[in-house]
Design an enzyme around this catalytic site. Sequence first.
Site, PDB file in Angstrom:
ATOM      1  N   HIS A  56       0.811  -1.212   0.000  1.00  0.00           N
ATOM      2  CA  HIS A  56       0.000   0.000   0.000  1.00  0.00           C
ATOM      3  C   HIS A  56       0.848   1.267   0.000  1.00  0.00           C
ATOM      4  CE1 HIS A  56      -3.317  -2.719   1.038  1.00  0.00           C
ATOM      5  NE2 HIS A  56      -4.124  -1.746   0.672  1.00  0.00           N
ATOM      6  N   GLY A  57       2.024   1.213   0.532  1.00  0.00           N
ATOM      7  CA  GLY A  57       2.828   2.429   0.544  1.00  0.00           C
ATOM      8  C   GLY A  57       4.194   2.222   1.154  1.00  0.00           C
TER       9      GLY A  57
END
Length: 472
Positions: free
Chosen positions: A323-324
């Site tokens: 996700h990041g």
Amino acid sequence: MLFNSLPYLALFSLTFLLYWSLPQKGRKPLLLVSSLLFYFYSGAAFSIHFLLVIAVNFYFSLKLWENKREGKSTSKLLTWIIVLNFVNLAFFKYFYFFLDSLDFLTGSLRFSEFGKGIHIPLPLAISFYTFQLIALQVDIHRDHVPERISGLDYFLFILFFPQLIAGPIMRTTDFLPKLDKPAIDFNRVQWGVFLILSGLFKKVVIADNISGIISGIYQHPGEYNFFSLYLVTFGFACQVYCDFSGYTDMARGSAYLLGYEIPENFRGPFLSPSFREFWGRWHVTLSTWLRDYLYIPLGGSRGGFWRTQGNSMITMTLGGLWHGANFGYVLWGAYLGLILGVERFFSPGDPKKEEEPRGWKRFWKVALIVHLFAISGIFFRTAAAGKNSLSLAWDYFTGFLNIIGGKALVRWEELALFILFTFLWNAVQYYPSIREKIQIRFRWLLPSFSIVILLLMGIFGDGGGEFIYFQF
């Protein structure tokens, strides 16, 4: 190009009108052109890079099919393909995170200082299309795609604009068998329109308004009282659900109107009585991707309880990192993996085979699951603060101690109403009987819903806020 924008409305309307007026042999080239226009809207450099990535993967796919035809092993070639795709993803998405990690390990700042002189933009949708490309290559290796795919079909499978930016992450079986025989009837048109309208409602009316109410609290969460932080914790969980579920609804609705059915990504997760069921209903295509292409290859549940827990923890933590590029996302994934492990420890059986909880027992189980998930959102949301994410998350948790003092959240009544709306939409997805009752009333419901959405968009604006998952 945002689904909730006039450029997308113009592109889709023109595509829809031309698409159904052309013979089948002209429809796929039209979809490819529309998909290229959709992505090129974000910038020419990103688009050229994306096309090169697809072209390289197509070349390797041809080699995989060639090896299969000649009876040669494809394992080594598949490894190289996966490595190249992950190197591409890591360079654009994790370069600065890698430098920050080196700073953390060495106790210096020289690596991040070096990174300040380098600007690496993040290509739109790189996480989603990387996973879709890898799944395609692995499926060829596993003989799930035994026949060679034409170049046009290959590029269109990856570029298909209704699902291009934020998924759902499609498998070959979701799309390719239907590519030459799109089907549409009055029922599909109704469902397509309903999904687009429901997606607009979730995004424009709920998600964007929740964002406006809660965004300020994340700047200095320690200054607010317990009640405000508690409500905002649920508010952000509802914002993410409505933002991403709304995107998926509009993607599926657009695909329906073009004669295709793409996977459902959300199935009313907030009403799940177990965490394992929750992950079968939340971001379904990512959850199943991680299960099929990471968890099971790691060994899945075949090595005993503790090996299973380790595999699950690795999968969820890497899912958080997907996700990041931030330790906040890593902690988010690790936290969720820990909760899954605790649930398996106390309830080792298959939840699908267990007796369905009812009444108050079900209510308290659902309440526990949704609370545990909402708390995970603190790590997810504060990750946007970059290097300050962990300290900001700590401020948020310590802010819960402000039982008496602290500032109050402005517009908390509106936030509570939007949270209620979110749970109502979860009920629509969770219970098939509700969807059937809605479908029966489409004749008067769709025109009424359309008017309501237009009025609400006039009140709340044109809904031009970017979708949360576009950053991934």
